[in-house]
Structures are given as structure tokens and as C-alpha cells.
Design a protein around this motif. Sequence first.
Motif, PDB file in Angstrom:
ATOM      1  N   UNK A   1     -14.523 -39.926 -29.288  1.00  0.00           N
ATOM      2  CA  UNK A   1     -14.285 -39.775 -28.777  1.00  0.00           C
ATOM      3  C   UNK A   1     -13.790 -40.827 -28.178  1.00  0.00           C
ATOM      4  N   UNK A   2     -13.662 -41.544 -28.472  1.00  0.00           N
ATOM      5  CA  UNK A   2     -12.867 -43.469 -28.625  1.00  0.00           C
ATOM      6  C   UNK A   2     -11.309 -42.705 -28.781  1.00  0.00           C
ATOM      7  N   UNK A   3     -10.854 -42.278 -29.093  1.00  0.00           N
ATOM      8  CA  UNK A   3      -9.618 -41.377 -30.362  1.00  0.00           C
ATOM      9  C   UNK A   3      -9.122 -41.577 -29.084  1.00  0.00           C
ATOM     10  N   UNK A   4      -7.955 -41.278 -28.974  1.00  0.00           N
ATOM     11  CA  UNK A   4      -6.578 -41.793 -27.811  1.00  0.00           C
ATOM     12  C   UNK A   4      -5.449 -42.922 -28.448  1.00  0.00           C
TER      13      UNK A   4
ATOM     14  N   UNK B   1     -12.581 -61.159 -17.151  1.00  0.00           N
ATOM     15  CA  UNK B   1     -12.793 -59.906 -17.867  1.00  0.00           C
ATOM     16  C   UNK B   1     -13.590 -58.840 -17.114  1.00  0.00           C
ATOM     17  N   UNK B   2     -13.020 -57.953 -17.240  1.00  0.00           N
ATOM     18  CA  UNK B   2     -12.946 -56.684 -15.962  1.00  0.00           C
ATOM     19  C   UNK B   2     -13.528 -55.126 -16.939  1.00  0.00           C
ATOM     20  N   UNK B   3     -14.027 -54.286 -16.918  1.00  0.00           N
ATOM     21  CA  UNK B   3     -14.283 -53.633 -17.869  1.00  0.00           C
ATOM     22  C   UNK B   3     -14.739 -52.016 -17.153  1.00  0.00           C
ATOM     23  N   UNK B   4     -14.164 -50.657 -17.433  1.00  0.00           N
ATOM     24  CA  UNK B   4     -14.685 -49.915 -17.033  1.00  0.00           C
ATOM     25  C   UNK B   4     -15.679 -49.684 -17.597  1.00  0.00           C
ATOM     26  N   UNK B   5     -16.734 -49.155 -16.795  1.00  0.00           N
ATOM     27  CA  UNK B   5     -18.406 -48.448 -17.241  1.00  0.00           C
ATOM     28  C   UNK B   5     -18.677 -48.788 -18.413  1.00  0.00           C
ATOM     29  N   UNK B   6     -17.901 -47.795 -18.826  1.00  0.00           N
ATOM     30  CA  UNK B   6     -18.504 -46.639 -19.864  1.00  0.00           C
ATOM     31  C   UNK B   6     -17.118 -47.702 -21.499  1.00  0.00           C
TER      32      UNK B   6
ATOM     33  N   UNK C   1     -10.964 -42.019 -34.809  1.00  0.00           N
ATOM     34  CA  UNK C   1     -11.878 -42.714 -35.197  1.00  0.00           C
ATOM     35  C   UNK C   1     -12.270 -41.417 -35.544  1.00  0.00           C
ATOM     36  N   UNK C   2     -12.647 -41.454 -36.753  1.00  0.00           N
ATOM     37  CA  UNK C   2     -12.621 -39.721 -37.381  1.00  0.00           C
ATOM     38  C   UNK C   2     -12.915 -40.228 -39.051  1.00  0.00           C
TER      39      UNK C   2
END
Length: 125
Positions: free
Chosen positions: A88-91, A57-62, A123-124
Motif C-alpha cells: 500500500x506504499x506503492x505510489x 520534522x513532521x509526519x502524517x500519522x500513518x 512495493x511488490x
Amino acid sequence: QVQLVESGGGLVQPGGSLRLSCTASGKIFSIPTLGWYRQAPGKQRELVATITSGLIADYADSMKGRFTISRDNARNTVFLQMTSLKPEDTAVYYCNADRVYSSDRDITPVYLDVWGQGTLVTVSS
């Protein structure tokens, strides 16, 4: 034809958790890398995480620390466990298969860069 279908999105409160799934269907022998990407309103699509068929597995840093990607090769399914969710994870979260081989005789992949239709995570409170 190979299709990716995501599921598991929805509305969750800040601090909550959600698990996304994505299953690939069609004539599939192997998919070297499966990944999750997301696109927030008004923003470009960004990488969340990828995982190889060898389960590396590899992840974006954030995304490190809160998101976990996993995979079931036998079911051609990839998961994204999301915890401590923030507004801010809303997407819209998209599943991606970088290359798809349809048989063990394929020298080159039959399909490249296959995307699912996306699943909305809100996310709300």
C-alpha cells in the motif's frame, strides 16, 4: 527558475527499504519547508512528511515510525528513508518546496508551492 528533481524510486519487495532524494536547483537562498507527498493510483495526493530548514520534522500519522525525513540545507536536498515497506506504499512520491527565497533581500518568496516531477515507488513481490 527553481526545479526539484527526485530520485531513488524503484521496485522493492514488501518489508524492504528505499531512500528517496530530492534536490532543488536554481537561484536559491532559502527554502523554509521541504516535504514529501505521495499519490497512489486512483487516490488523492497525500502528505508524507515535512521538514523545516531548522530540521524540525513532521509526519502524517500513518507514516510515523517507518519513514524518516531528513535534509541537507547546504545541498538544498531532502531525503526520505522508507523502511518496512508495504504494497500500500506503492505510489508516485513527490517533493515539494512550500516557499523559495532567492536572496536575503527578498521580503516575500519568489516561488510558491514548487513540485518535482515525482518518482515511482512500487512495493511488490
